[in-house]
Design an enzyme around this catalytic site. Structure first.
Site, short mmCIF file in Angstrom:
data_model
loop_
_atom_site.label_atom_id
_atom_site.label_comp_id
_atom_site.label_asym_id
_atom_site.label_seq_id
_atom_site.Cartn_x
_atom_site.Cartn_y
_atom_site.Cartn_z
N HIS A 39 37.83 -5.71 -41.13
CA HIS A 39 37.33 -4.35 -41.30
C HIS A 39 35.91 -4.35 -41.86
O HIS A 39 35.44 -5.35 -42.38
CB HIS A 39 38.22 -3.57 -42.27
CG HIS A 39 39.56 -3.21 -41.73
ND1 HIS A 39 40.72 -3.34 -42.47
CD2 HIS A 39 39.94 -2.72 -40.53
CE1 HIS A 39 41.75 -2.92 -41.75
NE2 HIS A 39 41.31 -2.56 -40.56
N CYS A 77 42.47 -1.67 -50.04
CA CYS A 77 43.50 -1.43 -49.03
C CYS A 77 44.77 -0.82 -49.59
O CYS A 77 45.55 -0.21 -48.86
CB CYS A 77 43.88 -2.73 -48.34
SG CYS A 77 42.53 -3.49 -47.46
#
Lengths: 1018, 282
Positions: free
Chosen positions: B170, B271
């Site tokens: 990401h 996250c």
């Protein structure tokens, strides 16, 4: 087109009329203009440039009035001159109200802007601007430095007052009233969806709006439903209103000014705050949006920002045609500068984007505005932001010492009503104007489709031109070169940011010849057109003596009459169109001189041209004008001249001088008029070559010219020449009345002037007969030249609109002169003409290299406007070239064609030709534009019973950008029954439909009417 | 709310989710390391404890779902900014169902929930970097243009710029916000390049703090009342060199969190939570 040209065209008509009536359009122009705002420029210019003309005017006017049926028209101009046209302007204000104010039609944008700001009691006005919708309904900023009419063109005089530069930090504005207007703009931005924001932001902004407008929350006074009367969002929900009310309750005690500050503090953070979006496509054809803002250029794909170029990162901004380019400073990852190109929907859009970029960069990044480049020769648009920069305006604002003005805050109820910020109904005036405009057009029309815009830059050039003009004052020659303002649409806009300036290329360049020169080229364009036709003819006819009428002839309604009779003695008659009166007088003298003189004239023209080219001093416009013709012809001619015997030279020169003078004169006039157009024409042809074809060509050329004027005659002559070899050619008198309307003259609101010059030179040459060619006419090369130059200028007020559409160029070029040197019998002939003719032919038919040349030359001129007529210098020594040029004074009346000078001769075919050119684009004056490389050129002809359409497509590459220029020549043949106006309108419409991506830059209308030969002698 | 933005990093709520046993074996991962599930549980418990007790956030803890091995990484399921929550459509098909529980939780919190229903759109919250002034969306294996567009639609006040993520899972696998206007960035080439792009695309100026380890650049920044700048970061044990860099932050409360096991399945600190500022919501 039609719509666009509407108002302007009307003006044009007026102008034309005026011109007609007044031979000296200049004077009229000056008069008319003087009342207006630009008195300084025009008057002075006029005075210098056209003294002679003025003097002449009266006489001519008289003549005209007497002779021409339109005499009454002559007066109108005068009246018009005194009148200052007042236009009611409707300005949609930010609070939703409409403000109507009267402004002189020729006023510059600044005038209106100042009035509005005064009305609004706004001092910090540099952040604001006035917008108008163009034909495509696109919003454009009214340039304060240019006349409004030239910007608005055909549209209604409806405007909107808007924020132009959104201050990144509104808290730094000095006055609350300024913030208030900014708030109003932002509210509109939000409600319209231009400034997207979240529900929460709508709530916040809405609540401050309510507080600002209604004050503290007071259920008793306001009720509970007060909020739904206001608009806060594109899709306003009850939920939003409730939230707004909730917040509103918490603002008790907050003043309107405070609420506005809060409003702005929130609004300024929105990502699209102050971002001016433009649709575009990237190099791969993907649709994107380009956003111009205070910090630079943003690239969006859908809603996503995919790139951003801060101003410091941008080295140059330019546009060509519909391409917009930015040159990027090498970054960490690159070693070299890179140029990124975007495709915009059309040229206008590209230009609009470019201008907005230029302005934003200047306003936000620079301490002070750049001085517009002085370019005579340099490329590039002169457009620069001329207002104050943010830094300057802040400094100025800090000096504001007035007590905070009291002002009333209106309600945002306005949002409930449909706002017509931009468009407004067309006023009656406009309609009428349009009608008028329509009327003007007649005869065959040439529509040049080009993607360029001219507009604004012209003024500058014009100014320059004017300055130059004085020098030119030439004599009263008839040569009419009309110099269009040179502004081109092309705009090369190079923008150099942060120091680098590069000339950008403009579309025009590519279009090259035509385009570039728009300004310079009107004449050229005309020439092209004529040339094309001529070429065709020459082609068709070449070599063949076939007397039969060719296509063109057939098309020409009156061709038979026009066609000169072969028998006629060669004469050169300069006919001046009515308009030319002023000029004519001067010309006449010249013309009158007999053949030799005539020849001389021709030569002179050539000379003049040469001189023009050579003499850069004239200024851009001049140089431009010279462009094509000059280059090619000029040099050739010169050579020819040299070849000639001294005697001849001398004589020629003397003559030449005159002509040059005249040419200049015209040019100067044109220039002075600014809007004035150039007209040019000329042609001379001398063909002295033994070779018949030379003559033929010439003749053909002439014919072509004539066509515009009287083609037929020319042809005949040519034929005769060929046949006879040394036969005398009668130069029928050609009367060409060309009226040019320059719509463009941006700044020069004045009326256009028309100049006509017709020159006919007949030279008969037989190269073969070295002998006494000179002695005899027969031998002489007959060159018939008709130069019609009409520069009509634009009607001051009206003309503007039309400007975009059409430029007119009437050019009859025939150039070439062959020179025979007979002097003592020399039979030398220079075939300049031939070369040209051939070139043209080639061009027309093949559009080959020749074209290139032509184009190149044109390109060179870039802006060049009018090509001076080049006469064919047929130099035959004194020989018998009899040129008679008669300046015709007749304004309108066809009957008055006269050949005074040519009296000798005979059959003269009188044709009355009116040429009206509408130029949309103006070439920028730089004479140096690159010619570009011609990629291809083709000519397509199609016919119907009454119309013949010739399409000439030229593709050129210039500076990496390719440009396509399409010229259509539509010949409508028929009796008076034909509604020419409608036909033209239709033609224009079709052209637009066929080439939606292109814009029509010039419309040249030649109306040829047979005139029964009358003896009208001026 | 564009204007009402409170201080960047001010949060009142956090949404977290438990670790399913399936994480150890079935969670997506880019390496082959074995996950110590017990240790992962311990680390996660500490993480939640910090949020709840040490930082005083109201933590909404969603139960783990064994059928969703990656469900602990709630960040990918939603992007919350202001009062608007965009429930994403994760790029990994196996994770799409994670959004259900998240959506419900966000609704319960009173947020304006926007769903990404376009089947052509994918977006993982891990690719979304919100700086306080704008969004950067990494176009990665998990996030596409369409997903970014929908995000832009959901948060109209802000500029949304795209950054291509060529390496790493990401965008936030190598960066995060370290404070207002401060971007923590890894030192890898692709991380530095992405930073350059972000800086170029922005109208705002960002300071950068480069840490040697890309993964160490993923921290959780908060600005809480009475606590000031708070930065949750990986422990010095894991990234000693990077810790030395972070230590230089002045006036920060640095809270080291061990995250070794989740990191094995590409889970970084950001996250594991969706942070919400409810006070901003009216």
């Amino acid at each position: 087109m039609t719509t666009e040209s509407g108002p302007e065209s009307a003006e044009k008509q007026q102008q034309q009329q005026e011109e007609k009536t007044k031979g000296a359009s200049q004077t009229s122009a000056s008069q008319t203009s003087s009342p207006q705002k630009q008195p300084e420029q025009l008057p002075a210019a006029v005075g210098h440039s056209t003294p002679a003309h003025k003097q002449q005017d009266p006489s001519e006017e008289d003549l005209v009035s007497h002779q021409s049926s339109t005499s009454r028209l002559s007066r109108s101009p005068l009246r018009g001159a005194k009148k200052v046209k007042i236009m009611p302007c409707k300005i949609a204000l930010l609070d939703g109200t409409e403000y109507t104010v009267n402004v002189e039609k020729r006023a510059r944008g600044q005038v209106l802007f100042d009035k509005v700001c005064d009305h609004l009691n706004l001092l910090e006005k540099d952040y604001f601007g006035i917008t108008y919708r163009d034909v495509e309904n696109q919003k454009n900023w009214l340039d304060p430095c240019k006349e409004m009419k030239k910007q608005i063109r055909t549209g209604p005089w409806n405007f909107a007052f808007n924020v132009k530069f959104y201050p990144p930090d509104p808290s730094q504005l000095s006055e609350d009233i300024t913030r208030y207007y900014l708030c109003l703009q932002l509210r509109d931005d939000v409600v319209s969806g231009r400034l997207p924001c979240s529900f929460a932001t709508h709530t916040v902004l809405g609540s401050y709006t309510v507080q600002s407008e209604l004050g503290d929350y007071d259920p008793e006074e306001l009720g509970t439903d007060y909020i739904s009367e206001l608009r806060f969002a594109p899709n306003q929900t009850k939920e939003l209103e409730e939230k707004v009310m909730e917040m509103h309750k918490t603002y008790k005690g907050m003043t309107p000014a405070e609420a506005e500050i809060h409003f702005l503090e929130n609004a300024k953070k929105l990502s699209m705050y102050g971002v001016d979006l433009h649709h575009a496509r990237d190099s791969e054809g993907v649709e994107i949006m380009l956003g111009v803002c205070a910090s630079g250029l943003l690239i969006y794909r859908d809603r996503l920002r995919i790139n951003r170029f801060a101003w410091p990162k941008i080295l140059k901004i330019s546009y060509k045609r519909n391409n917009f380019y930015i040159k990027i400073r090498p970054g960490e990852f690159e070693q070299f500068e890179s140029t990124i190109g975007f495709k915009l929907p059309n040229h206008r859009a590209a230009k609009r984007l470019w201008k907005v970029c230029v302005e934003h960069h200047t306003f936000f990044r620079l301490v002070s505005p750049e001085v517009p480049p002085k370019k005579f020769l340099s490329l590039g648009s002169k457009f620069r932001y001329s207002g104050r920069t943010q830094a300057q305006t802040r400094r100025a604002s800090s000096q504001i010492i007035r007590p905070a003005p009291l002002f009333e805050r209106s309600t945002s109820k306005r949002y409930n009503m449909s706002r017509s910020l931009d468009g407004a109904p067309i006023s009656e005036n406009h309609e009428s104007l349009m009608k008028d405009a329509g009327v003007v057009v007649k005869g065959d029309s040439i529509i040049t489709t080009v993607t360029t815009e001219k507009e604004e830059e012209r003024s500058e050039q014009e100014d320059q031109a004017q300055a130059e003009v004085p020098t030119e004052e030439a004599q009263s020659t008839e040569a009419a070169t009309v110099r269009p303002d040179t502004k081109t649409d092309s705009e090369q806009t190079d923008f150099a940011f942060d120091g680098d300036m590069t000339p950008t290329e403009s579309e025009l360049d590519e279009d090259s010849e035509m385009r570039t020169q728009d300004s310079s080229t009107p004449a050229e364009v005309a020439k092209h057109h004529t040339n094309i036709s001529e070429l065709k003819r020459s082609f068709l006819e070449t070599g063949s003596d076939s007397p039969g009428p060719n296509e063109w002839d057939r098309r020409l309604p009156y061709s038979p009459t026009h066609s000169p009779k072969p028998d006629d003695d060669p004469m050169i008659e300069p006919l001046d169109p009515q308009d030319t009166k002023d000029e004519q007088p001067a010309e006449e003298p010249q013309d009158e001189p007999k053949a030799t003189e005539a020849a001389g004239f021709l030569v002179k023209y050539a000379v003049t041209d040469a001189s023009h080219t050579s003499s850069g001093p004239h200024g851009i416009s001049l140089s431009t004008t010279m462009d094509d013709d000059v280059f090619a012809d000029g040099t050739l001619r010169e050579a020819a001249e040299e070849a000639k015997t001294p005697d001849s030279l001398a004589s020629e020169r003397s003559l030449a001088r005159l002509s040059p003078g005249s040419v200049r004169h015209e040019v100067s006039k044109a220039i002075s008029d600014k809007r004035g157009r150039l007209i040019i024409l000329r042609e001379a042809e001398g063909r002295g070559d033994a070779e018949g074809r030379g003559d033929a060509e010439e003749t053909s050329a002439l014919n072509e010219k004539n066509q515009t004027g009287n083609a037929i005659v020319g042809e005949k002559l040519g034929k005769e020449v060929k046949q006879n070899g040394s036969v005398k050619i009668q130069s029928p008198k050609l009367e060409i009345k060309s009226v040019l309307n320059d719509i463009r003259g941006v700044e020069s609101p004045k009326k256009a002037m028309a100049f006509w010059i017709t020159e006919e030179v007949e030279a008969e040459e037989k190269s073969e007969h070295p002998v006494p060619v000179a002695t005899e006419e027969a031998a002489a090369v007959a060159t018939a030249e008709v130069v019609a130059v009409a520069a009509a200028v634009a009607v001051a007020s009206e003309g503007d609109v039309a400007v975009t559409t059409g430029a007119d160029v009437v050019v009859a070029r025939t150039t070439d002169g062959e020179v025979k040197e007979d002097e003592s019998g020399r039979g030398e002939t220079t075939q300049q003409q031939e070369s040209k003719a051939s070139a043209r032919e080639v061009l027309d038919e093949e559009a080959t290299s020749v074209v290139q040349i032509a184009t190149t030359t044109l390109a060179v001129s870039t802006l060049g406007i009018v090509s001076a007529s080049k006469t064919s210098p047929v130099v035959e020594d004194e020989i018998a070239v009899a040129t008679e040029s008669k300046p015709e004074v007749e304004s309108t009346s066809p009957t008055t064609v006269e050949n005074d000078a040519s009296a000798k001769e005979t059959p003269v075919v009188h044709t009355e030709t009116k040429t009206i050119t509408y130029e949309a684009a103006e070439a920028e004056t730089n004479g140096d534009a690159d010619p570009g490389v011609l990629l291809s050129a083709q000519t397509i002809t199609s016919e119907t019973t009454s119309t013949t359409t010739t399409t000439h497509i030229t593709k050129t590459v210039k500076g990496g950008v390719s440009e396509t220029r399409i010229e259509k020549r539509i010949v409508i043949t028929g009796d008076a029954d034909i509604d020419h106006d409608e036909a033209l309108a239709q033609a224009i419409k079709e052209a637009k439909e066929q080439h939606p991506d292109m814009s029509v830059t010039k419309v040249v209308v030649h109306k040829e009417t047979e005139i029964t030969p009358e003896d009208g002698e001026d | 709310m564009a204007g009402l933005l409170t201080k960047f990093g001010h949060y009142t709520h956090a949404v977290v989710r438990g670790i399913p046993a399936s994480l150890a074996t079935e969670a997506l991962r880019s390496s082959q390391a074995d996950v110590d599930l017990d240790r992962a549980h311990r680390e996660h418990a500490e993480y939640v404890a910090v949020l709840r007790t040490r930082l005083g956030l109201e933590v909404v803890e969603l139960p783990a779902d064994e059928s969703l091995p990656d469900c602990v990484f709630v960040e990918d399921a939603a992007v919350v900014c202001g009062d608007t929550a965009l429930v994403t459509r994760p790029g990994a098909e196996s994770r799409r169902a994670e959004t259900e529980a998240m959506k419900d939780a966000l609704r319960k919190l009173g947020l304006n929930v926007v769903e990404m229903t376009d089947e052509n759109a994918t977006l993982d919250g891990g690719d979304v970097l919100f700086t306080g002034q704008e969004f950067f969306v990494g176009l990665s294996k998990r996030t596409n243009q369409r997903g970014a567009e929908i995000l832009a639609d959901a948060f109209k006040d802000y500029a949304v710029s795209t950054v291509s993520v060529t390496e790493g899972l990401h965008l936030k696998s190598f960066c995060s916000m370290g404070g207002p206007g401060l971007i923590l960035i890894g030192s890898s080439e692709h991380a530095q390049k992405a930073l350059k792009i972000m800086q170029q695309m922005s109208d705002h100026r960002y300071e950068k703090l480069t840490v040697p380890d890309d993964l160490a650049a993923n921290c959780v920044y908060m600005n809480l009342p009475d606590k000031g700048h708070v930065l949750l970061h990986s422990t010095a044990d894991m990234f000693p060199e990077s810790f030395k860099v972070l230590e230089k932050l002045q006036d920060y409360t640095l809270i080291p969190l061990s995250n070794s096991e989740k990191m094995k399945v590409d889970g970084a600190l950001t996250c594991c939570s969706v942070l919400i500022n409810k006070t901003a919501n009216i």
